[in-house]
Design an enzyme around this catalytic site. Structure first.
Site, PDB file in Angstrom:
ATOM      1  N   LYS A   1     -12.157   7.884  -7.016  1.00 13.95           N
ATOM      2  CA  LYS A   1     -13.551   7.423  -7.047  1.00 13.95           C
ATOM      3  C   LYS A   1     -14.493   8.432  -7.692  1.00 13.95           C
ATOM      4  O   LYS A   1     -15.671   8.517  -7.318  1.00 13.95           O
ATOM      5  CB  LYS A   1     -14.023   7.060  -5.632  1.00 13.95           C
ATOM      6  CG  LYS A   1     -13.156   5.999  -4.981  1.00 13.95           C
ATOM      7  CD  LYS A   1     -13.533   5.719  -3.541  1.00 13.95           C
ATOM      8  CE  LYS A   1     -12.561   4.716  -2.943  1.00 13.95           C
ATOM      9  NZ  LYS A   1     -12.797   4.468  -1.511  1.00 13.95           N
TER      10      LYS A   1
ATOM     11  N   ASP B   1     -11.154  -2.350  -3.913  1.00  9.32           N
ATOM     12  CA  ASP B   1     -12.068  -1.277  -3.539  1.00  9.32           C
ATOM     13  C   ASP B   1     -13.051  -1.086  -4.681  1.00  9.32           C
ATOM     14  O   ASP B   1     -12.707  -0.551  -5.744  1.00  9.32           O
ATOM     15  CB  ASP B   1     -11.286   0.018  -3.284  1.00  9.32           C
ATOM     16  CG  ASP B   1     -12.162   1.100  -2.655  1.00  9.32           C
ATOM     17  OD1 ASP B   1     -13.376   1.121  -2.921  1.00  9.32           O
ATOM     18  OD2 ASP B   1     -11.618   1.933  -1.908  1.00  9.32           O
TER      19      ASP B   1
ATOM     20  N   HIS C   1     -29.072 -12.989 -24.481  1.00 10.13           N
ATOM     21  CA  HIS C   1     -29.713 -12.736 -23.185  1.00 10.13           C
ATOM     22  C   HIS C   1     -31.020 -13.516 -23.061  1.00 10.13           C
ATOM     23  O   HIS C   1     -31.366 -14.043 -22.010  1.00 10.13           O
ATOM     24  CB  HIS C   1     -29.948 -11.239 -23.006  1.00 10.13           C
ATOM     25  CG  HIS C   1     -28.722 -10.495 -22.547  1.00 10.13           C
ATOM     26  ND1 HIS C   1     -28.418 -10.291 -21.237  1.00 10.13           N
ATOM     27  CD2 HIS C   1     -27.706  -9.945 -23.260  1.00 10.13           C
ATOM     28  CE1 HIS C   1     -27.272  -9.628 -21.146  1.00 10.13           C
ATOM     29  NE2 HIS C   1     -26.828  -9.402 -22.358  1.00 10.13           N
TER      30      HIS C   1
ATOM     31  N   GLU D   1     -25.046 -10.236 -12.908  1.00  7.19           N
ATOM     32  CA  GLU D   1     -25.509  -9.970 -14.274  1.00  7.19           C
ATOM     33  C   GLU D   1     -25.446 -11.244 -15.108  1.00  7.19           C
ATOM     34  O   GLU D   1     -24.368 -11.683 -15.518  1.00  7.19           O
ATOM     35  CB  GLU D   1     -24.659  -8.882 -14.937  1.00  7.19           C
ATOM     36  CG  GLU D   1     -25.139  -8.552 -16.347  1.00  7.19           C
ATOM     37  CD  GLU D   1     -24.281  -7.518 -17.047  1.00  7.19           C
ATOM     38  OE1 GLU D   1     -24.425  -7.376 -18.275  1.00  7.19           O
ATOM     39  OE2 GLU D   1     -23.471  -6.860 -16.368  1.00  7.19           O
TER      40      GLU D   1
END
Length: 407
Positions: free
Chosen positions: A232, A307, A402, A103
């Site tokens: 998760k 993870d 951006h 990103e």
């Protein structure tokens, strides 16, 4: 398995249906098996996998501990933010924060937050709770039997602890909480897993404890995970009770530093936080009341071999901001940050190097201190990210930033 097997011949056997992809490991070393799989994929899809074939980790170790049907490696750009000054129970230094991301503008934004925090004297950070959880579900006849099981658990926690801790030299059982729902009994086991993230440790230890529950009560185990863990998945129980490490960080930023480095005022940042992170998140029914804490969590997770799927829980973050007479006060609370500095992906070479950048690779002294330090640094990094994005929104610079960076 042989070291001189021909990957092209093995690939041909797979394509002809004589071998399956996972069976290649029985006929060749891990590197050769990976080459053969790439040959299969190149033939089947027309894709060129030359870059995928260029990796730095040991294929034997990766195949043994990290992945099945190894093909190669995926590379991500790694950026660095900081220095970030952190003062915690475990963290006490100026840190360079490794961030793996695709990103654009993210590292630059976090870096601005780090600069602001460091100029203000640094962030405070504390791990306030530890507990990796596993919550099996048992079948009972009815709620009367369920209550009987719950009472037995309350009276026999020490017996469960003895069985669970016999499976590990590092984990300790901290708590067992029971939930009776009709003819279901859920037991949420929580462990201190030292410097390991500890999901496997908790699972194995809980299995041993479940055998005691089945032997001593009417309960019958249905599943070792009953989703009250909750691993998760977005879950309020993790936002409230915590999972892994609950960690908080805050900072006092003098008004002049806010204006100089963040190009806005404490009042403007506080208003954006209230209207966006608190009211907007509440209206959306969000479990996280923050701007983008998951961005920092994900980037550090990928860089350091955590993870990645547990970013779901890592996004359980509440950001608070208060404009005071002479300063801006800001904090983040990450309720369920699941991190480790040993085991899993932390053994991979580039991930180990990122942990070395932070000075937290391997087991800490005392045990658990390295993972605590990592958690505190991530929290401070999340705070840096929150401050920078809130300031960009308050000053209306988000889109221009951006555009300027070509994203």
């Amino acid at each position: 398995m042989t070291d001189d097997a021909d990957p092209d011949a093995l690939a041909e056997q797979v394509l002809e249906g004589d071998l399956r992809l996972h069976e290649l490991d029985d006929h060749a070393d891990a590197a050769t098996a990976a080459t053969a799989r790439r040959r299969v994929l190149e033939r089947e899809t027309g894709a060129a996998l030359d870059v995928t074939a260029d990796y730095a980790f040991d294929p034997e170790l990766a195949s043994d501990a990290n992945v099945e049907n190894l093909v190669g490696g995926t590379q991500l750009p790694l950026g660095i933010a900081g220095p970030l000054a952190v003062s915690g129970d475990a963290a006490s230094d100026d840190y360079r924060l490794p961030l793996a991301t695709t990103e654009g503008a993210l590292v630059a934004s976090i870096n601005r937050g780090c600069s602001t925090i460091t100029a203000a004297g640094g962030a405070n950070a504390r791990v306030t709770k530890r507990g990796m959880t596993r919550a099996p579900v048992f079948r009972v006849t009815d709620v009367t039997e369920g209550a009987e099981v719950a009472r037995w658990v309350d009276d026999n926690v020490e017996e469960l602890r003895e069985a669970a801790e016999a499976t590990t030299s590092h984990g300790t059982l901290e708590d067992v909480t029971h939930y009776v729902v009709g003819d279901n009994v859920y037991l949420r086991f929580a462990y201190d897993t030292a410097d390991a993230m500890g999901m496997n440790m908790a699972t194995i230890a809980t299995r041993a404890a479940c055998e005691i529950v089945e032997a001593e009560t009417p309960a019958s185990l249905v599943a070792l995970s009953g989703n009250l863990c909750a691993d998760k998945k977005p879950a309020a129980i993790n936002a409230v009770e915590g999972r892994g490490r609950t960690v908080t960080a805050d900072v006092h930023i003098p008004r002049d530093i806010v204006e100089e480095r963040l190009k806005t005022t404490p009042e403007a940042i506080a208003e954006v936080n209230t209207r966006k992170n608190l009211v907007g998140s509440a209206k959306a029914g969000s479990l996280g009341f923050n701007a983008h804490a998951a961005n920092v969590v994900a980037a550090v997770f990928l860089a350091t071999g955590q993870d990645a799927a547990q970013v779901v829980e890592g996004a359980n973050c509440i950001t608070t901001v208060e404009a005071r007479e002479s300063e801006l006060y800001a904090s983040v609370n990450l309720a369920s940050l699941e991190v480790g500095t040993v085991g899993g992906g932390t053994k991979l070479p580039t991930q180990a190097e990122a942990l070395d950048i932070l000075g937290v690779r391997g087991g800490g002294d005392p045990a658990g201190s390295n993972a605590d330090e990592l958690a505190e640094v991530i929290a401070a990094g999340a705070l840096a990210g929150e401050l920078s994005l809130l300031a960009a929104l308050a000053s209306r610079h988000l889109s221009s930033a951006h555009e300027e960076l070509g994203r």
